[in-house]
Design an enzyme around this catalytic site. Structure first.
Site, mmCIF file in Angstrom:
data_model
loop_
_atom_site.group_PDB
_atom_site.id
_atom_site.type_symbol
_atom_site.label_atom_id
_atom_site.label_comp_id
_atom_site.label_asym_id
_atom_site.label_seq_id
_atom_site.Cartn_x
_atom_site.Cartn_y
_atom_site.Cartn_z
ATOM 1 C CE1 TYR A 52 3.194 3.466 1.533
ATOM 2 C CE2 TYR A 52 1.361 1.915 1.532
ATOM 3 C CZ TYR A 52 2.542 2.382 2.086
ATOM 4 O OH TYR A 52 3.064 1.760 3.205
ATOM 5 C CG ASP B 11 -1.008 -1.438 -5.640
ATOM 6 O OD1 ASP B 11 -1.991 -2.040 -5.173
ATOM 7 O OD2 ASP B 11 -0.132 -0.905 -4.933
ATOM 8 C CE LYS C 282 -5.365 -0.931 1.854
ATOM 9 N NZ LYS C 282 -4.875 0.130 2.708
#
Ligand code: PMP
Length: 435
Positions: free
Chosen positions: A138, A232, A260
């Site tokens: 994702y 990522d 995050k």
């Protein structure tokens, strides 16, 4: 009127992110009204041991004193300036000291934005358009990222519309941990691929570790094809140490996306990599990214606080790792006791198991075999015993510095009773059930 009804009347689908709706587990949406340390509280002020941890960012739990104290002072200086400032430069220097592959970087606001920008830079630098990605990874909710994505986008049909046909043509999706599938899918288009994008340790189809040689194989192919390798590290940087997955695994990407965790709960993200690649960005080059909130002083100050904590207290990692191991071992024992042949996977502060017999998942094909009904039941049983898990089997359990051995023990006691319920219904052996 009940809050869920009010939400349905004003928020699209009743929520801001589909996973929160509870659709993955056939449960009513969990509405949170408060948070403290390792705990979430519902509207009736009932306390839950929280393993969602906002889907990863809360490495220190919800309210670490070093993050929530002195915010008035920060606010007195304003939240967003729209100008370059010294602390932003110092933050970039600190990040580069830990991630030397990020020779140049740029701050953005979300992980989606970081990945979207990294892909654009890769396309600009290589003057190519195609992107190779992996099913079950994702990377956010921009168009190409959603194709065969994991997390809640992995639910049937979630990425089914709103994505242009041209985007679909530009994307090649291969199997994680499967270099043969990479070669097979890319054989006709090696010289058209701008970027290989990958979660170096995958955490959006459960926790899936890269097998020996997989990331090295991607590195070798990217270099040979003239494509860029994009890691990522939105979940992995800081979760797996200050050097991230790339430091631990020893594979150097061309570009990296961070997100995050670095803000300790406030929105800040970054992307960066080789200087010559990042020079494609204006004003050096002709590629554009930018943003009003990019590098804002409030989020930057919070990111400094996160790094201050992790640099000062390396023992946090040891402690979280030990708690996660205690949780993983305990879950393994309980599963064995109930004759449930499911593998528990733990790495640093992430713990995961899937309702599927056999070895841990190597890719999305494996992960999709997990029994969604068994997980849904387990989720509800755990919730009723004061344990908050993610309402989707594609997610993992995040342990934080705020969790205590007593929290883990409470969790294991709840898991023993909950798994007994699952085993009793006998649906957990159906390893062919699709999620
Ligand atoms: N990459 C990874 C690996 C993620 O797990 C996520 C979000 N869970 C993102 C990117 C997107 O980040 P954001 O939700 O901040 O856009």
């Amino acid at each position: 009127m009940h809050l869920i009804e009010r939400a349905g009347g004003v928020l699209a689908g009743g929520c801001d992110s589909p996973v929160r709706s509870g659709w993955g587990v056939g449960a009513e949406m969990f509405v949170q009204s408060d948070a403290r340390g390792a705990y979430a509280f519902d509207e009736e002020s009932r306390r839950y041991v929280d393993y969602v941890m906002a889907y990863g960012p809360l490495l220190f739990g919800h309210t670490h004193p070093a993050l929530v104290g002195g915010l008035d002072e920060l606010a007195q200086r304003g939240f967003v300036w729209g100008c370059t400032h010294p602390e932003e430069v110092r933050l970039a220097e600190r990040i580069r000291a830990h991630l030397p592959s990020m020779q140049r970087m740029r701050f953005v606001t979300s992980g989606s934005e970081a990945m979207m920008s990294a892909v654009r830079v890769a396309r600009a630098f290589t003057q190519r358009t195609r992107v190779l990605k992996f099913a079950g990874n994702y990377h956010g909710h921009f168009d190409l990222a959603l194709l065969e994505a994991g997390a809640s986008a992995g639910a049937a049909g979630a990425a089914g519309s709103g994505i242009p046909e041209a985007t679909r043509r530009d994307v090649i999706v291969a199997r994680y941990n499967d270099l043969a599938s990479v070669d097979d899918r890319c054989s006709a288009s090696e010289d058209e691929i701008a970027a290989i994008v990958v979660e170096p340790i995958a955490a959006n189809m459960g926790l899936v570790l890269p097998q020996n040689g997989f990331l090295e194989g991607l590195r070798e192919r990217a270099s040979r094809w003239g494509a860029l390798l994009i890691f990522d590290e939105v979940v992995t940087w800081l979760r797996f140490g200050l050097g991230g997955a790339q430091g631990g695994l020893g594979v150097r990407p061309d570009l990296t996306a961070l997100g995050k965790i670095m803000g300790g709960g406030v929105p800040i993200a970054a992307f960066g990599g080789r200087a010559e690649v990042m020079d494609a960005l204006a004003p050096c080059g002709q590629t554009f990214t930018g943003g009003t909130h990019a590098g804002n002083p409030f989020s930057v100050a919070m990111a400094h606080r996160v790094l201050d904590l992790l640099e000062a207290y390396p023992e946090y990692y040891t402690e979280m790792g030990a708690l996660a191991r205690r949780l993983a071992d305990g879950l393994g024992d309980i599963l064995a006791r109930h004759g449930l042949p499911y593998a528990v996977v733990q790495r640093e502060s992430i713990v995961d198991f899937k309702f599927r017999a056999g070895a841990p998942s190597a890719n999305f094909d494996d992960a999709r075999l997990a029994d969604a009904r068994a997980y849904a039941l387990y989720y509800r049983e755990m919730l009723s015993r004061g344990i908050l898990l993610a309402p989707s089997q594609n997610e993992v359990m995040f342990v934080s510095t705020a969790h205590s051995p007593a929290d883990i023990d409470q969790t294991l006691a709840a898991a023993a009773e909950s798994l007994a319920q699952v085993a009793r219904l006998g649906i957990s052996h159906d390893s062919k059930a699709k999620s």
